[in-house]
Design a protein around this motif. Structure first.
Motif, PDB file in Angstrom:
ATOM      1  N   SER A  62      48.594  38.284  42.359  1.00  0.00           N
ATOM      2  CA  SER A  62      47.348  38.255  41.559  1.00  0.00           C
ATOM      3  C   SER A  62      47.999  38.451  39.967  1.00  0.00           C
ATOM      4  CB  SER A  62      46.226  39.474  41.722  1.00  0.00           C
ATOM      5  OG  SER A  62      46.622  40.315  42.650  1.00  0.00           O
ATOM      6  N   ARG A  63      49.024  39.157  39.557  1.00  0.00           N
ATOM      7  CA  ARG A  63      49.403  39.398  38.364  1.00  0.00           C
ATOM      8  C   ARG A  63      49.975  38.045  37.808  1.00  0.00           C
ATOM      9  NH1 ARG A  63      48.957  40.576  33.600  1.00  0.00           N
ATOM     10  NH2 ARG A  63      50.928  40.663  32.403  1.00  0.00           N
ATOM     11  N   GLU A  66      47.360  35.693  36.930  1.00  0.00           N
ATOM     12  CA  GLU A  66      46.707  35.969  35.260  1.00  0.00           C
ATOM     13  C   GLU A  66      47.752  35.650  34.419  1.00  0.00           C
ATOM     14  OE1 GLU A  66      45.713  40.274  35.287  1.00  0.00           O
ATOM     15  OE2 GLU A  66      44.826  39.986  37.298  1.00  0.00           O
ATOM     16  N   MET A  79      40.497  38.218  30.719  1.00  0.00           N
ATOM     17  CA  MET A  79      41.100  38.241  31.942  1.00  0.00           C
ATOM     18  C   MET A  79      40.117  38.444  33.217  1.00  0.00           C
ATOM     19  SD  MET A  79      44.023  36.926  32.196  1.00  0.00           S
ATOM     20  CE  MET A  79      44.722  35.923  30.821  1.00  0.00           C
ATOM     21  N   GLU A  80      39.144  39.313  32.923  1.00  0.00           N
ATOM     22  CA  GLU A  80      38.155  39.611  34.018  1.00  0.00           C
ATOM     23  C   GLU A  80      37.459  38.248  34.284  1.00  0.00           C
ATOM     24  OE1 GLU A  80      38.139  42.600  35.331  1.00  0.00           O
ATOM     25  OE2 GLU A  80      36.870  41.571  36.653  1.00  0.00           O
ATOM     26  N   ARG A  83      39.744  36.394  36.417  1.00  0.00           N
ATOM     27  CA  ARG A  83      39.823  36.800  37.947  1.00  0.00           C
ATOM     28  C   ARG A  83      38.764  36.650  38.770  1.00  0.00           C
ATOM     29  NH1 ARG A  83      42.882  41.348  35.468  1.00  0.00           N
ATOM     30  NH2 ARG A  83      41.156  42.327  34.518  1.00  0.00           N
ATOM     31  N   GLU A  84      37.394  36.789  37.962  1.00  0.00           N
ATOM     32  CA  GLU A  84      36.120  36.415  38.838  1.00  0.00           C
ATOM     33  C   GLU A  84      36.003  34.887  39.148  1.00  0.00           C
ATOM     34  OE1 GLU A  84      32.871  37.493  36.264  1.00  0.00           O
ATOM     35  OE2 GLU A  84      33.335  39.519  36.305  1.00  0.00           O
ATOM     36  N   LEU A  87      38.597  34.258  42.133  1.00  0.00           N
ATOM     37  CA  LEU A  87      38.143  34.855  43.189  1.00  0.00           C
ATOM     38  C   LEU A  87      37.283  33.844  43.886  1.00  0.00           C
ATOM     39  CD1 LEU A  87      38.514  37.594  45.099  1.00  0.00           C
ATOM     40  CD2 LEU A  87      36.401  38.428  43.885  1.00  0.00           C
TER      41      LEU A  87
END
Ligand SMILES: [Mg+2]
Length: 230
Positions: A62-63, A66, A79-80, A83-84, A87
């Motif tokens: 995951s890193r 990002e 970044m949030e 991530r969303e 996903l």
């Protein structure tokens, strides 16, 4: 002892990120202009940065994602959102939805040379699905997915599961993967020979054979087999 099996890593070896899809979706969500080429260009640096990090391979994965977007210009404050979006995309369809066009023919050549093929992947239980989506799942006898066996590379036991399933010795196997600390170190611990995928020539000085893509890795393997048999 001659080679009987070639075991492959999945992500960034057999399959790669679908950059156009990721650039469009994350660009749209974050308002940052992203291109597939721009994202792909950051992949090598993201992978190198990751090798220096620690944590489980899952956390590193995951890193890594990002970092790709951070290096491509997405501010950390968004970044949030990244991530969303990732996903959601991954729920719809596996993120690793692309493949080098030379890969299927290279796998077929290895099988025609009498080599048995399987996959050993640090994944989230969806490695088989991803390989099926790009049309190469049937090239492999089986897929070992870390999530399903509860062991992840570089733990040598995950490679031994594959060898035992085939009834082969480590000296009869070779592993092809793209992350030195995970793939090269782990496979060597299990007694396997290794080829490191190195599309950008980042690992040229290292103590391991490298290949730009699966086709070149297959070429190295077949050349080595011809030398052994003559
Ligand atoms: Mg990989």
């Amino acid at each position: 002892m001659s080679l009987r099996t070639v075991l492959f890593d999945a992500g960034n070896t057999l399959i790669s990120l679908d950059y156009p899809r990721l650039a469009a979706a994350v660009g749209g969500a974050t308002g940052v202009s992203l291109t597939a080429d721009g994202l792909a260009a950051t992949a090598g640096d993201a992978a190198l940065a990751l090798e220096r990090g620690d944590g489980t391979d899952r956390e590193r994965a995951s890193r890594y994602l990002e970092l790709l977007f951070e290096l491509a210009g997405v501010p950390r404050s968004r970044m949030e959102l990244v991530r969303e979006t990732l996903l959601q995309l991954h729920q719809e369809r596996h993120l690793f939805g692309a493949m080098d066009p030379g890969t299927p023919a290279a796998l077929t050549r290895l099988r025609q040379a009498g080599l048995r093929l399987a996959v050993v992947s640090n994944s989230d239980g969806r490695a088989e699905e991803a390989l099926a989506a790009v049309g190469i799942l049937e090239q492999f006898e089986f897929v070992i997915d870390s999530q399903l066996v509860g062991i992840e590379k570089p733990d040598p036991r995950i490679f031994r599961i594959a060898l035992e399933r085939m009834g082969l010795e480590p000296a009869e196997g070779l592993y092809v993967g793209d992350i030195y600390e995970v793939d090269v170190i782990g496979a060597r611990r299990a007694g396997l020979d290794v080829i490191l995928m190195d599309p950008l020539g980042h690992h040229a000085g290292r103590d391991v054979r490298t290949a730009r893509n699966v086709a070149q890795a297959a070429e190295l393997v077949l050349l080595q087999e011809r030398q052994v048999s003559t």
